[in-house]
Enzyme design. Sequence first.
Site, PDB file in Angstrom:
ATOM      1  N   SER A 120      -4.713   2.078 -16.033  1.00 24.23           N
ATOM      2  CA  SER A 120      -4.599   1.620 -17.418  1.00 24.23           C
ATOM      3  C   SER A 120      -5.743   0.392 -17.692  1.00 24.23           C
ATOM      4  CB  SER A 120      -3.228   1.037 -17.550  1.00 24.23           C
ATOM      5  OG  SER A 120      -2.152   1.887 -17.380  1.00 24.23           O
ATOM      6  N   CYS A 261       2.591  -2.631 -16.428  1.00 25.42           N
ATOM      7  CA  CYS A 261       2.116  -2.044 -17.658  1.00 25.42           C
ATOM      8  C   CYS A 261       2.607  -2.739 -19.053  1.00 25.42           C
ATOM      9  CB  CYS A 261       2.803  -0.603 -17.777  1.00 25.42           C
ATOM     10  SG  CYS A 261       2.245   0.616 -16.502  1.00 25.42           S
TER      11      CYS A 261
END
Length: 420
Positions: A120, A261
């Site tokens: 990410s 996340c």
Amino acid sequence: MSKIAIIGLGYVGLPLAQLFLQNQHVVYGIDYDVKKVAAINNGKSYLSDFKDKDIEKMVQTGNFFVSNSYEAISNAEAIILCVPTPLSEDDTPDISYIENAISKSLPFLKNEQLVILESSTYPGTTEEIIVPLISQNKKFTIGNDFFVAYSPERIDPGQKQFGLHQIPKIVGGVTQKCTERAKSIYETIFKSVVTVSSPKVAEMSKLVENTQRLLNISLMNELAMFCDKMEINLWEVIEACSTKPFGFTPYFPGPGIGGHCIPVDPLYLLWKAEKHHSELASIKVAHEINQRMPQFVLEKIAKHIKKPLSTANLFVIGVTYKKDVNDIRESKALDILTSLMELGANVDYHDPFIPQLYVKNAELQSTPLSSEKLKAADCILILTDHSYIDYDMILEESNLIIDTRNAIKSKKHFGKVVLL
């Protein structure tokens, strides 16, 4: 059968390796952590979603080769990066793991290979960081004799409803040929592959998914603080709202959002927006709300116990960032434990996934649940609602429970339970 190199064998890389192996590919696993490499080679798991027998099956295929060396990259058709992308101390992106992985890969890269980033990161990383690192050090023409793409990981540790292969795979290549090459690899293991026009779109998609969750959960956390003043049970409100068959999606409050996340990805997006002189005000507010939750939990404890925190005995249930995982990254439970210890409270914890924990330079050991331990505590603080906890026992044996996860759902809690 393809030969795949996966750099980073954590929560993303190891399940991906398993999926490739299950579909008869050869996998070269690379990780800087010698303990992980040794564990795999000895058939031992270090992830809560994997049992030892799962690792043993992967090794027994004869197609899984794990080491700290990058040399195996020269044998691979595709190199997939699943390395960490944490925040720096000033909440800016730390992409050093990506840069390091590419730098160590360079001597072994060759024509016709494909590099895919799954970590990410902010929109532009693939084209602004990876492509220059490769093209400036190797005589490749990206999209012609070497291929680069981005495909966001969408793994949700601990959830059992969807297998990894069932989660649609998003792919965006630097060129159309790059996209096609990446798609052809992923189509062998995923039921659905969704192609987008560029790496930036693919990178942005991951950040938008997690930003949406941050905003919605932070809204519930802010409402929890307001409902506390109004003496309204927010959990009951959410349950009532959820009866509407359309237009409402339930999100739930908690002691603060953790994991790699949801609390991290939106700040990557915020950082990139500021580089473009844009202000994503809603992300800033949501982040601030999330950061306030540990203090709110502390105030909740202080309000309901009958003694100063400095003399209180507290028993914490769950320290991981979410239920049924052994991951404490960004866990707000650690912030709460640290604050309680700084205030002088005597703190013990129980977490079947975390046998020991270091807080304020002190080593804590997970304490077994027992009637004696529960009765001796001034307050039981539920911070993570693991499925394997005996909540009936906690309810029966405890004097006061502050339940930040609505883990004890019994309506007959005799006034013992205080919800967030």
